[in-house]
Design an enzyme around this catalytic site. Structure first.
Site, PDB file in Angstrom:
ATOM      1  N   LYS A 139      11.382  -6.135   4.435  1.00 57.87           N
ATOM      2  CA  LYS A 139      10.355  -6.594   5.377  1.00 57.87           C
ATOM      3  C   LYS A 139      10.056  -8.044   5.025  1.00 57.87           C
ATOM      4  O   LYS A 139       9.800  -8.347   3.858  1.00 57.87           O
ATOM      5  CB  LYS A 139       9.086  -5.745   5.272  1.00 57.87           C
ATOM      6  CG  LYS A 139       7.977  -6.264   6.199  1.00 57.87           C
ATOM      7  CD  LYS A 139       6.843  -5.282   6.379  1.00 57.87           C
ATOM      8  CE  LYS A 139       5.805  -5.400   5.297  1.00 57.87           C
ATOM      9  NZ  LYS A 139       4.587  -4.632   5.628  1.00 57.87           N
ATOM     10  N   ARG A 196       2.202   2.922   8.081  1.00 58.58           N
ATOM     11  CA  ARG A 196       2.792   3.382   6.812  1.00 58.58           C
ATOM     12  C   ARG A 196       1.749   3.355   5.683  1.00 58.58           C
ATOM     13  O   ARG A 196       1.806   4.148   4.750  1.00 58.58           O
ATOM     14  CB  ARG A 196       4.066   2.631   6.469  1.00 58.58           C
ATOM     15  CG  ARG A 196       3.964   1.124   6.173  1.00 58.58           C
ATOM     16  CD  ARG A 196       3.496   0.855   4.757  1.00 58.58           C
ATOM     17  NE  ARG A 196       4.030  -0.339   4.175  1.00 58.58           N
ATOM     18  CZ  ARG A 196       3.348  -1.127   3.355  1.00 58.58           C
ATOM     19  NH1 ARG A 196       2.078  -0.884   3.055  1.00 58.58           N
ATOM     20  NH2 ARG A 196       3.933  -2.166   2.818  1.00 58.58           N
ATOM     21  N   HIS A 203      -9.540  -3.707   9.967  1.00 60.35           N
ATOM     22  CA  HIS A 203      -8.389  -3.286  10.776  1.00 60.35           C
ATOM     23  C   HIS A 203      -7.711  -2.049  10.176  1.00 60.35           C
ATOM     24  O   HIS A 203      -7.498  -1.041  10.859  1.00 60.35           O
ATOM     25  CB  HIS A 203      -7.413  -4.465  10.853  1.00 60.35           C
ATOM     26  CG  HIS A 203      -6.180  -4.187  11.639  1.00 60.35           C
ATOM     27  ND1 HIS A 203      -6.198  -4.005  12.993  1.00 60.35           N
ATOM     28  CD2 HIS A 203      -4.891  -4.059  11.260  1.00 60.35           C
ATOM     29  CE1 HIS A 203      -4.973  -3.773  13.422  1.00 60.35           C
ATOM     30  NE2 HIS A 203      -4.155  -3.795  12.385  1.00 60.35           N
ATOM     31  N   ASN A 251     -19.777  -0.413   4.118  1.00 60.10           N
ATOM     32  CA  ASN A 251     -18.955  -1.624   4.187  1.00 60.10           C
ATOM     33  C   ASN A 251     -19.771  -2.828   3.751  1.00 60.10           C
ATOM     34  O   ASN A 251     -20.973  -2.908   4.014  1.00 60.10           O
ATOM     35  CB  ASN A 251     -18.413  -1.833   5.612  1.00 60.10           C
ATOM     36  CG  ASN A 251     -17.302  -2.863   5.642  1.00 60.10           C
ATOM     37  OD1 ASN A 251     -16.420  -2.838   4.778  1.00 60.10           O
ATOM     38  ND2 ASN A 251     -17.333  -3.781   6.587  1.00 60.10           N
ATOM     39  N   SER A 271     -10.671  -6.102   1.271  1.00 62.68           N
ATOM     40  CA  SER A 271      -9.977  -7.241   0.655  1.00 62.68           C
ATOM     41  C   SER A 271     -10.798  -7.799  -0.497  1.00 62.68           C
ATOM     42  O   SER A 271     -10.745  -8.989  -0.790  1.00 62.68           O
ATOM     43  CB  SER A 271      -9.708  -8.307   1.719  1.00 62.68           C
ATOM     44  OG  SER A 271     -10.875  -8.529   2.480  1.00 62.68           O
ATOM     45  N   MET A 326      -6.672   1.672  -1.455  1.00 59.26           N
ATOM     46  CA  MET A 326      -5.568   1.165  -0.629  1.00 59.26           C
ATOM     47  C   MET A 326      -5.605  -0.347  -0.417  1.00 59.26           C
ATOM     48  O   MET A 326      -4.666  -0.914   0.134  1.00 59.26           O
ATOM     49  CB  MET A 326      -5.591   1.870   0.731  1.00 59.26           C
ATOM     50  CG  MET A 326      -5.520   3.378   0.668  1.00 59.26           C
ATOM     51  SD  MET A 326      -4.096   4.006  -0.264  1.00 59.26           S
ATOM     52  CE  MET A 326      -2.744   3.406   0.729  1.00 59.26           C
ATOM     53  N   ASP A 331      -3.594  -5.053  -3.446  1.00 61.43           N
ATOM     54  CA  ASP A 331      -2.136  -5.210  -3.391  1.00 61.43           C
ATOM     55  C   ASP A 331      -1.704  -6.575  -3.930  1.00 61.43           C
ATOM     56  O   ASP A 331      -0.619  -7.034  -3.656  1.00 61.43           O
ATOM     57  CB  ASP A 331      -1.638  -5.014  -1.957  1.00 61.43           C
ATOM     58  CG  ASP A 331      -2.343  -5.934  -0.963  1.00 61.43           C
ATOM     59  OD1 ASP A 331      -3.216  -6.713  -1.385  1.00 61.43           O
ATOM     60  OD2 ASP A 331      -2.013  -5.897   0.229  1.00 61.43           O
ATOM     61  N   GLY A 379      -2.642   2.959  -4.072  1.00 61.59           N
ATOM     62  CA  GLY A 379      -1.602   2.679  -3.062  1.00 61.59           C
ATOM     63  C   GLY A 379      -1.374   1.181  -2.921  1.00 61.59           C
ATOM     64  O   GLY A 379      -2.174   0.477  -2.299  1.00 61.59           O
TER      65      GLY A 379
HETATM   66  P1  NAD Z   1      -9.702  -6.869   7.481  1.00 61.36           P
HETATM   67  O1  NAD Z   1      -9.892  -8.344   7.321  1.00 61.36           O
HETATM   68  O2  NAD Z   1      -9.584  -6.300   8.840  1.00 61.36           O
HETATM   69  O3  NAD Z   1     -10.925  -6.108   6.743  1.00 61.36           O
HETATM   70  C1  NAD Z   1     -11.350  -6.497   5.466  1.00 61.36           C
HETATM   71  C2  NAD Z   1     -12.277  -5.457   4.890  1.00 61.36           C
HETATM   72  O4  NAD Z   1     -12.676  -5.890   3.582  1.00 61.36           O
HETATM   73  C3  NAD Z   1     -13.573  -5.289   5.679  1.00 61.36           C
HETATM   74  O5  NAD Z   1     -14.024  -3.963   5.537  1.00 61.36           O
HETATM   75  C4  NAD Z   1     -14.512  -6.270   4.980  1.00 61.36           C
HETATM   76  O6  NAD Z   1     -15.880  -5.972   5.172  1.00 61.36           O
HETATM   77  C5  NAD Z   1     -14.094  -6.014   3.543  1.00 61.36           C
HETATM   78  N1  NAD Z   1     -14.450  -7.126   2.652  1.00 61.36           N
HETATM   79  C6  NAD Z   1     -14.237  -8.447   2.861  1.00 61.36           C
HETATM   80  N2  NAD Z   1     -14.717  -9.152   1.818  1.00 61.36           N
HETATM   81  C7  NAD Z   1     -15.244  -8.253   0.941  1.00 61.36           C
HETATM   82  C8  NAD Z   1     -15.885  -8.360  -0.327  1.00 61.36           C
HETATM   83  N3  NAD Z   1     -16.082  -9.546  -0.893  1.00 61.36           N
HETATM   84  N4  NAD Z   1     -16.283  -7.217  -0.944  1.00 61.36           N
HETATM   85  C9  NAD Z   1     -16.069  -6.012  -0.371  1.00 61.36           C
HETATM   86  N5  NAD Z   1     -15.480  -5.856   0.824  1.00 61.36           N
HETATM   87  C10 NAD Z   1     -15.074  -6.963   1.477  1.00 61.36           C
HETATM   88  O7  NAD Z   1      -8.456  -6.515   6.574  1.00 61.36           O
HETATM   89  P2  NAD Z   1      -7.491  -5.255   6.671  1.00 61.36           P
HETATM   90  O8  NAD Z   1      -6.317  -5.608   7.504  1.00 61.36           O
HETATM   91  O9  NAD Z   1      -8.292  -4.055   6.995  1.00 61.36           O
HETATM   92  O10 NAD Z   1      -6.949  -5.158   5.160  1.00 61.36           O
HETATM   93  C11 NAD Z   1      -7.783  -4.689   4.121  1.00 61.36           C
HETATM   94  C12 NAD Z   1      -7.057  -4.827   2.801  1.00 61.36           C
HETATM   95  O11 NAD Z   1      -5.930  -3.948   2.767  1.00 61.36           O
HETATM   96  C13 NAD Z   1      -6.503  -6.216   2.517  1.00 61.36           C
HETATM   97  O12 NAD Z   1      -6.823  -6.550   1.184  1.00 61.36           O
HETATM   98  C14 NAD Z   1      -5.008  -6.051   2.675  1.00 61.36           C
HETATM   99  O13 NAD Z   1      -4.268  -6.957   1.875  1.00 61.36           O
HETATM  100  C15 NAD Z   1      -4.830  -4.628   2.190  1.00 61.36           C
HETATM  101  N6  NAD Z   1      -3.602  -3.954   2.623  1.00 61.36           N
HETATM  102  C16 NAD Z   1      -2.998  -3.130   1.729  1.00 61.36           C
HETATM  103  C17 NAD Z   1      -1.847  -2.462   2.085  1.00 61.36           C
HETATM  104  C18 NAD Z   1      -1.181  -1.521   1.116  1.00 61.36           C
HETATM  105  O14 NAD Z   1      -0.058  -1.079   1.366  1.00 61.36           O
HETATM  106  N7  NAD Z   1      -1.824  -1.156   0.036  1.00 61.36           N
HETATM  107  C19 NAD Z   1      -1.293  -2.634   3.360  1.00 61.36           C
HETATM  108  C20 NAD Z   1      -1.956  -3.451   4.272  1.00 61.36           C
HETATM  109  C21 NAD Z   1      -3.129  -4.108   3.897  1.00 61.36           C
END
Ligand code: NAD
Length: 321
Positions: free
Chosen positions: A67, A111, A138, A160, A199, A219, A222, A292
């Site tokens: 990817k 996934r 998201h 949240n 995040s 989750m 990462d 994860g």
């Molecule tokens: P998003 O921007 O849509 O949402 C971010 C989330 O984090 C929101 O709930 C927000 O309120 C919260 N947040 C932001 N700053 C914060 C802080 N300082 N303290 C606590 N919470 C906080 O992002 P998303 O697309 O939902 O992604 C969320 C996370 O998941 C990202 O870190 C992304 O890298 C990670 N991710 C992991 C995997 C995996 O395979 N493990 C896959 C995709 C995304």
């Protein structure tokens, strides 16, 4: 070569197909039949973008590829397209010829949700009733939708950092016919399963916020430096992950390891539970935790699955290449 554009994925891919693909590849990883290549992630010095590759080879499923993609922080504001952009490339393992190019954006969410769902299936108590959500962005909506299919949950509770985002997950719970309640973090002790997907770079879910017998799927972490849960929670829990090397370096376990609270030997592959070579949860009081981190093989598995569906349904675009 087959092309499955991003716009086709929503109609083709199902949560069930994503779950099946991810469960299978986690099992293959633990059996030594599939392995991930080292991850490349670079700040390219253009548009503040982070770009990289996650790849691997699954000898059991004969899936080879990568990817490619990353994060372009200015996309939404400047171009009205989402900031995370990725594409999956599959290759024929017999010849090395390019086999497919597949849109990776929606697949990433599916996934990732499938991974926490696989952990819930194999590690949560069968009688789990309350699902706790930490995060409402998201990914959280996909996580919640998939998790609700794993147990007969009677209530979703959510917290949240940005409370104004909670309606995102409230909507998903309501659509599934499950009541939703916004709570303070200490009320997470009531949850039988908690999914954390933020995040954050600092722990928000503390060891004291988690009740006996809970399954926690972490989750969001990462990358080096990110953290969602207190390191002491990993010491209290039996820890599982997709890939041990990633868990201890870029996953939630990086902190517990660096603080000397656990060792690499305390982190177990979820695939071993799927394969029956690790017992998984052994009592109703045990806290289990899934770290994860997200592996390339997950992306390849769901991409291969969507290519099969596109071919079956006559919706694959074929090009000479
Ligand atoms: P998003 O921007 O849509 O949402 C971010 C989330 O984090 C929101 O709930 C927000 O309120 C919260 N947040 C932001 N700053 C914060 C802080 N300082 N303290 C606590 N919470 C906080 O992002 P998303 O697309 O939902 O992604 C969320 C996370 O998941 C990202 O870190 C992304 O890298 C990670 N991710 C992991 C995997 C995996 O395979 N493990 C896959 C995709 C995304």
């Amino acid at each position: 070569m087959i092309i499955v554009p991003e716009r086709e994925i929503a109609d083709l891919m199902t949560r069930e197909a994503a779950f099946e693909a991810v469960e299978k590849v986690f099992a293959a990883m633990a059996a030594g039949d599939a392995y991930n290549f080292p991850v490349v992630r670079e700040a390219i010095g253009h548009e503040d973008a982070l770009y990289g590759f996650k790849g691997g080879f699954d000898q059991a499923g004969l899936t080879l590829g990568l990817k490619a993609g990353g994060y372009w922080p200015n996309n939404l504001e400047k171009r009205d397209i989402i900031n995370h952009q990725s594409t999956v490339f599959l290759f024929d393992p017999d010849t090395g010829k390019a086999k497919a190019m597949v849109g990776g954006n929606l697949l990433t969410a599916l996934r990732t949700a499938a991974a926490s769902s696989v952990s819930i299936k194999h590690l949560a108590r069968k009688d789990a009733k309350v699902l706790g959500m930490v995060g409402a962005g998201h990914q959280a909506t996909f996580q919640l939708r998939a998790a609700l299919e794993q147990r007969k949950f009677e209530k979703v509770i959510g917290w949240n950092y940005h409370p104004e985002m909670l309606p995102n997950i409230e909507k998903v719970a309501k659509e599934a016919g499950v009541p939703f309640e916004a709570v303070e973090l200490d009320s997470m002790a009531e949850a039988d399963v908690i999914i954390s997907i933020t995040s954050s770079f600092d722990a928000t879910l503390m060891a004291d916020h988690v009740g006996a017998g809970c399954h926690v799927a972490c989750m969001g972490t990462d990358t080096k430096g990110k953290q969602e849960v207190e390191a002491a929670l990993l010491q209290k829990a039996t820890v599982f992950t997709d890939e041990v090397a990633q868990s201890i370096s870029i996953g939630e376990a990086q902190h517990a390891i660096s603080e000397g609270l656990i060792t690499e030997g305390d982190v177990h592959q979820i695939g071993a539970v799927i394969n029956g070579t690790h017992p998984g949860r052994t009592s109703d009081d045990e806290i289990t935790l899934f770290d994860g981190t997200g592996v390339g093989l997950q992306d390849l598995a769901v991409a291969a699955s969507v290519v099969d569906l596109a071919v079956e349904q006559g919706r694959a675009i074929e090009v000479d290449f």
